[in-house]
Design an enzyme around this catalytic site. Structure first.
Site, PDB file in Angstrom:
ATOM      1  N   GLY A 703     -48.148 -24.046 -19.148  1.00 17.98           N
ATOM      2  CA  GLY A 703     -48.474 -23.345 -17.906  1.00 17.98           C
ATOM      3  C   GLY A 703     -47.268 -23.219 -16.999  1.00 17.98           C
ATOM      4  O   GLY A 703     -46.341 -24.041 -17.047  1.00 17.98           O
ATOM      5  N   GLY A 705     -46.144 -21.994 -12.808  1.00 14.47           N
ATOM      6  CA  GLY A 705     -46.537 -21.602 -11.465  1.00 14.47           C
ATOM      7  C   GLY A 705     -45.333 -21.135 -10.682  1.00 14.47           C
ATOM      8  O   GLY A 705     -44.233 -20.962 -11.230  1.00 14.47           O
ATOM      9  N   SER A 709     -43.262 -25.836 -13.805  1.00 16.91           N
ATOM     10  CA  SER A 709     -43.708 -25.555 -15.173  1.00 16.91           C
ATOM     11  C   SER A 709     -44.386 -26.812 -15.704  1.00 16.91           C
ATOM     12  O   SER A 709     -43.984 -27.936 -15.383  1.00 16.91           O
ATOM     13  CB  SER A 709     -42.522 -25.188 -16.072  1.00 16.91           C
ATOM     14  OG  SER A 709     -41.910 -24.002 -15.636  1.00 16.91           O
ATOM     15  N   VAL A 710     -45.412 -26.620 -16.535  1.00 11.85           N
ATOM     16  CA  VAL A 710     -46.175 -27.751 -17.056  1.00 11.85           C
ATOM     17  C   VAL A 710     -46.012 -27.808 -18.571  1.00 11.85           C
ATOM     18  O   VAL A 710     -46.189 -26.795 -19.259  1.00 11.85           O
ATOM     19  CB  VAL A 710     -47.665 -27.638 -16.687  1.00 11.85           C
ATOM     20  CG1 VAL A 710     -48.436 -28.860 -17.187  1.00 11.85           C
ATOM     21  CG2 VAL A 710     -47.839 -27.484 -15.187  1.00 11.85           C
ATOM     22  N   LYS A 726     -45.621 -32.028 -15.165  1.00 11.04           N
ATOM     23  CA  LYS A 726     -45.365 -30.917 -14.250  1.00 11.04           C
ATOM     24  C   LYS A 726     -43.968 -31.068 -13.658  1.00 11.04           C
ATOM     25  O   LYS A 726     -43.722 -31.922 -12.807  1.00 11.04           O
ATOM     26  CB  LYS A 726     -46.416 -30.899 -13.130  1.00 11.04           C
ATOM     27  CG  LYS A 726     -46.256 -29.752 -12.144  1.00 11.04           C
ATOM     28  CD  LYS A 726     -47.388 -29.776 -11.129  1.00 11.04           C
ATOM     29  CE  LYS A 726     -47.274 -28.622 -10.152  1.00 11.04           C
ATOM     30  NZ  LYS A 726     -48.392 -28.642  -9.184  1.00 11.04           N
ATOM     31  N   ASP A 828     -55.574 -23.809  -2.430  1.00  9.24           N
ATOM     32  CA  ASP A 828     -55.221 -22.923  -3.546  1.00  9.24           C
ATOM     33  C   ASP A 828     -56.214 -23.077  -4.689  1.00  9.24           C
ATOM     34  O   ASP A 828     -55.837 -23.208  -5.846  1.00  9.24           O
ATOM     35  CB  ASP A 828     -53.798 -23.221  -4.031  1.00  9.24           C
ATOM     36  CG  ASP A 828     -53.217 -22.085  -4.871  1.00  9.24           C
ATOM     37  OD1 ASP A 828     -53.742 -20.949  -4.770  1.00  9.24           O
ATOM     38  OD2 ASP A 828     -52.258 -22.321  -5.617  1.00  9.24           O
TER      39      ASP A 828
END
Length: 998
Positions: A703, A705, A709-710, A726, A828
């Site tokens: 993932g 964002g 980054s994850v 993360k 969020d």
């Protein structure tokens, strides 16, 4: 031949076509006008339209023309996903004989220009979103035979002018919002074969004039708020095959010669009315009958129908009436059902039947899947012949007076999934053979007289999710095999028995269990520490036993519990402070031996929500309790250590932990930081994380964002623990602030529906640059966004899964807003920040934008990032402060996305339409218009597979409507008008309970 288009505008289409006659000009222009009003064509159904270089319009997709005149005779565009309005210029297609736009998303009113189509024979606008009135001048379509306007949002009444359409054979206007009754003049339509106006709030009575429809085969008027009696003229329509007048307020009785008058009946549905009198025995003359649904009326008298002639019968639902008189031949009709070899459903609930259930029950069809005999007064033994019903999936015998033992023969029903025998007088042991029912998901044997031990063979029921053995005389120990069923996720109730011994430590394996009731037994020993592993518990009752010792600190993990009852035991020690942080609605600690001070926060701040009566050594707490203050002179039961020593120990411990947490959020070059979780701190360095993620390889990337980054990682040095790492991109604006915000948030929050953090790492990489990362528990089922929108996800979320996920998210918000100190606003909330574990339990993550309310922090500043477009509430766009109400808005949008499958940024949404309005317009009666097609497919597949009734479908639709209503209420523009998240959780739990009992 050359075509030249001279002018095209949105309001008027003018054409000059070289080489064509005027009539063809008209058709060509009408088709292009049709296309011009389509706002979305996802499958390219109209992509060939307008191509004049290689196609004549007669060759366009969905268009058919006459061979002789080359004029449009049919327009057929079913199930193409088209959105927009229907152009009035369609009325210029003067040769049109068939117009079918079934199953699209057309909006707006039906153009009255359709009345110009004098050659029209078939009009199908069903399964769209048309609103407004049915145009009265459709009556000018004098050749029309089939009219389908079903499943739209049409208002007003059925036009009386429709009676002029003398050739009309089929009318479908069901699932709209039509009122004003059924016009009596429709009886003039003597060619009518099929008429359906079901599920409209029409009101009024059934006109006697409908008896003029001598060719009628199908009549659906269910759910129309009709009253009065069924006109006798309807019984003269001898060609009738399908009749549904269910769910109205009809009164009166049925004619004794009903079956002879309607010999061709295949389906007769009159359930949920106020009909009286006997069920006519002549029904046996309707030898083609497949479905008989007469439940929930006031039918009485002996049931004398001879079912032996109804060989095609597959569904008999006639319960909730009054048939039984306690006479020997009350159940004689059961003998006649043995010839119904296709019978799959038999409902005889709440019908006043008495006496012994005949052995002939075992002669019923082997295809029988659903047998409902509950709510009667059956007595005597349950016939062992029931083992012949090998096709049974649901057996409901609740609320009768059966005696004797449960026959071991029940173990032969290998397909049985639900068995409910609650509230009878069964005695003796639970047969070991019940462990053979490997498909069982619900077993309820509560409120009987069962005795002896709980069979260990229940451990073989690997799909069992609900087990109720309460209110019996069971003895012995709780078998550990029962507690090792991971399928037990809903309820385990062993209360009100004589169970002895300690609670087995295997109870900790019920990690997904929501309700555990072991109350009113003779259990002893300590509360096992393993119980803390049951982190999904919402209800826990251990009251009325002989448990002793302290409440184990491990129970601090079950923070989602709402009802906790430990009363009437021998528990001692101080009341655990961690209970202050729980989202408890009810807490009972009465009649134990607790001592010390009563806490003041959380549930302890509401005197009506907890009870500590019968603990003589307690002090302090709310003044309403009337207990003495806690001080050294007064408290005779103090601990050995002086108060100031305890204070110093606690203060030093808190200071140490705070320092460790603070270290996580500061740059400590060359050293890994500590864990943010309770318990031992895990130390992870940059090198360890680099190794775990294979050098932060792209293959491990799961993932990305805006500021991070994850990566998926495997910690070799920690038992190959799978984690999500993360990594914060510190070069990006706001990244460092986001990291600190997450550290601050995770420092003080713990909830089963929040993502579990393992540690934080603040160090330097091998290049000497700052490195910051957060390490979380890995969620193997990815994000909610992936399940809703990713083509890579082959599995589909069913309704129960979606509701549970929504509840999980709402529970997390309720905790953050109402039970966390300080209050935290997530800011969020969106599907990509909702992660799903092995058991599809949802966990809210990503607190990079979180705000803390009621603190002196500057985090409540209105500047900076304000969530994600589509999910952020409108007030954030005009500079308002971030509040918990903003989270509720985001939750409402997320809920609607889960149920509709549409993102708030979907292409169909514009200035005049958003996801909130899209859902709101479907309430209350057209909710299935907006439900995710994938979910509707699952529901339809389930309905077909299990042969569910209309009542089942209506209950499902009610649950869908209730859920959508919550999403709409949460996402209104005005913050004060949004639902409170506590009410949201309560309402969703109510919906879940309804779903689980359908």
């Amino acid at each position: 031949m050359k075509f030249c288009i001279a002018f095209l505008s949105s309001s008027l289409v003018m054409f000059v076509i070289c080489g064509c006659k005027g009539d063809n000009e008209t058709d060509f222009g009408a088709l292009l006008s049709f296309k011009s009003m389509i706002t979305s064509d996802p499958y390219g159904a109209l992509s060939s339209w307008g191509n004049t270089t290689s196609f004549h319009f007669c060759e366009w997709s969905g268009v058919s023309c006459g061979k002789r005149h080359r004029r449009v005779t049919a327009l057929w565009l079913n199930s193409q996903g088209l959105q927009g309005s229907l152009s009035p210029y369609v009325g210029n297609l003067s040769f049109l004989g068939k117009l079918s736009l079934f199953n699209n998303s057309f909006q707006g009113s039906i153009p009255h220009e359709l009345g110009h189509l004098s050659r029209l024979r078939s009009l199908n606008l069903g399964q769209n979103k048309f609103n407004g009135l049915i145009p009265t001048n459709l009556s000018r379509c004098s050749n029309i035979e089939r009219l389908g306007l079903y499943h739209n949002q049409l208002l007003g009444s059925i036009p009386k002018e429709m009676s002029f359409l003398s050739k009309l054979k089929l009318v479908g206007v069901e699932d709209n919002k039509l009122t004003g009754g059924i016009p009596a003049v429709l009886g003039n339509l003597t060619s009518m074969k099929i008429f359906s106006a079901a599920r409209n709030p029409l009101g009024g009575s059934i006109p006697d004039t409908l008896g003029h429809w001598k060719s009628l085969t199908t009549l659906y008027l269910d759910g129309c708020s009709l009253s009065g009696t069924i006109p006798h003229s309807l019984y003269n329509l001898s060609l009738l095959t399908n009749v549904s007048l269910a769910e109205n307020q009809l009164t009166g009785s049925l004619p004794s010669a009903l079956g002879a008058m309607l010999p061709h009946l295949e389906s007769l549905q009159l359930h949920h009315n106020q009909l009286t009198g006997p069920l006519p025995p002549s029904i046996s003359n309707s030898t083609k009958l497949r479905v008989l649904e007469m439940s929930d009326n006031n039918f009485g008298g002996k049931l004398k129908i001879d079912f032996s002639r109804l060989e095609d019968l597959h569904s008999v639902i006639i319960g909730s009436n009054i048939y039984g008189f306690g006479e020997a031949d009350d159940m004689k009709f059961i003998d006649t059902l043995k010839n119904c070899s296709r019978l799959t459903m038999l409902h005889l609930y709440n019908s006043s039947f008495q006496g012994v259930l005949p052995k002939s029950i075992g002669n019923l069809s082997r295809q029988l899947r659903f047998l409902q005999l509950g709510g009667n007064q059956f007595s005597g033994n349950l016939p062992s012949s029931i083992d012949n019903l090998v096709g049974l999936t649901v057996l409901l015998l609740q609320y009768n007076q059966f005696t004797g033992t449960i026959p071991s023969a029940i173990g032969k029903l290998q397909n049985l999934r639900v068995a409910v025998l609650i509230d009878n007088q069964f005695s003796g042991p639970i047969p070991d053979a019940i462990g053979n029912l490997s498909s069982l998901i619900l077993l309820d044997l509560g409120y009987n007289r069962l005795e002896a031990h709980i069979p260990t063979s229940l451990g073989n029921c690997h799909q069992l999710s609900e087990l109720y053995l309460d209110h019996n005389n069971l003895s012995g120990r709780i078998p550990k095999q029962l507690l090792q069923l991971p399928s037990l996720t809903i309820s385990l109730d062993l209360s009100r028995n004589n169970l002895t011994g300690s609670i087995p430590t295997q109870v900790g394996e019920l990690k997904m269990l929501a309700s555990l009731d072991l109350s009113d037994n003779k259990l002893s020993g300590n509360i096992p520490r393993a119980l803390g592993a049951c982190t999904s518990l919402l209800f826990l009752s251990l009251q009325g036993n002989s448990l002793q010792g302290m409440v184990p600190p491990s129970l601090s993990s079950i923070r989602g519990v709402e009802t906790l009852d430990l009363s009437n035991n021998n528990l001692s020690g101080q009341i655990p402070r961690f209970l202050e942080r729980f989202s408890l609605q009810s807490l009972n600690l009465s009649f134990n031996d607790f001592d010390g001070e009563i806490p003041m926060l959380g549930v302890f701040a509401n005197a009506s929500a907890f009870s500590v009566f019968g603990n003589s050594k307690l002090c302090g707490g709310l003044p309403d309790l009337g207990l003495p203050k806690c001080n050294e002179a007064h408290d005779k039961h103090k601990k050995r250590f002086p108060l100031f020593v305890i204070f110093i120990l606690i203060a030093s411990t808190l200071f140490t932990v705070s320092c460790l947490v603070y270290a996580c959020c500061k740059k400590i070059k060359g050293k890994p930081s500590q864990s943010l979780t309770n318990g031992q701190f895990m130390k992870l360095s940059y090198a360890q994380l680099l190794k775990a993620t294979n050098g932060f390889s792209e293959a491990n990337l799961i993932g990305e964002g805006g500021v991070s980054s994850v990566y998926k990682g495997i910690l070799d040095d920690h038992d190959d623990t799978c984690v999500a790492v993360k990594v914060v991109h510190l070069q990006n604006r706001g990244a460092h602030k986001s990291f600190l915000a997450e550290c601050e948030a995770w420092r003080s929050i713990r909830h089963r529906n929040l993502l579990k953090i393992i540690t934080a790492c603040s160090s330097i990489d091998f290049k000497g640059s700052d490195f910051k990362a957060l390490v979380y528990e890995f969620m193997p089922n990815g994000s909610l966004h992936d399940w809703l929108h990713s083509s890579a996800t082959t599995s589909r979320l069913n309704l129960l899964q979606r509701i549970k996920i929504i509840i999980d998210v709402a529970s997390a918000l309720d905790y953050l807003h109402n039970h966390s100190l300080p209050t935290i606003v997530h800011c969020d909330l969106k599907p990509s920040n909702i992660l799903l574990d092995d058991d599809m339990v949802a966990h809210v993550g990503d607190f990079g934008l979180a705000r803390f309310l009621g603190t002196n922090s500057n985090q409540n500043s209105t500047s900076g990032i304000r969530g994600t477009i589509g999910y952020a509430p409108p007030e954030y766009g005009v500079g308002s402060e971030m509040t918990s109400s903003g989270d509720v808005y985001s939750f409402g949008i997320l809920l609607l996305e889960v149920m509709t499958g549409k993102r708030p940024t979907d292409d169909i949404f514009n200035e005049d339409l958003n996801l909130h309005k899209f859902a709101d317009m479907a309430l209350p009666d057209n909710v299935t218009d907006v439900i995710d097609d994938c979910l509707l497919d699952i529901l339809q597949e389930d309905a077909i597979a299990t042969q569910h009734t209309l009542a089942y479908a209506n209950k499902i639709e009610d649950c869908l409507a209730s859920t959508i209503k919550i999403g709409v209420s949460c996402s209104v523009d005005s913050p004060p008008q949004r639902m409170d998240v506590e009410n949201v959780v309560h309402e969703l739990q109510h919906i879940l309970e309804k779903l689980q009992h359908i």
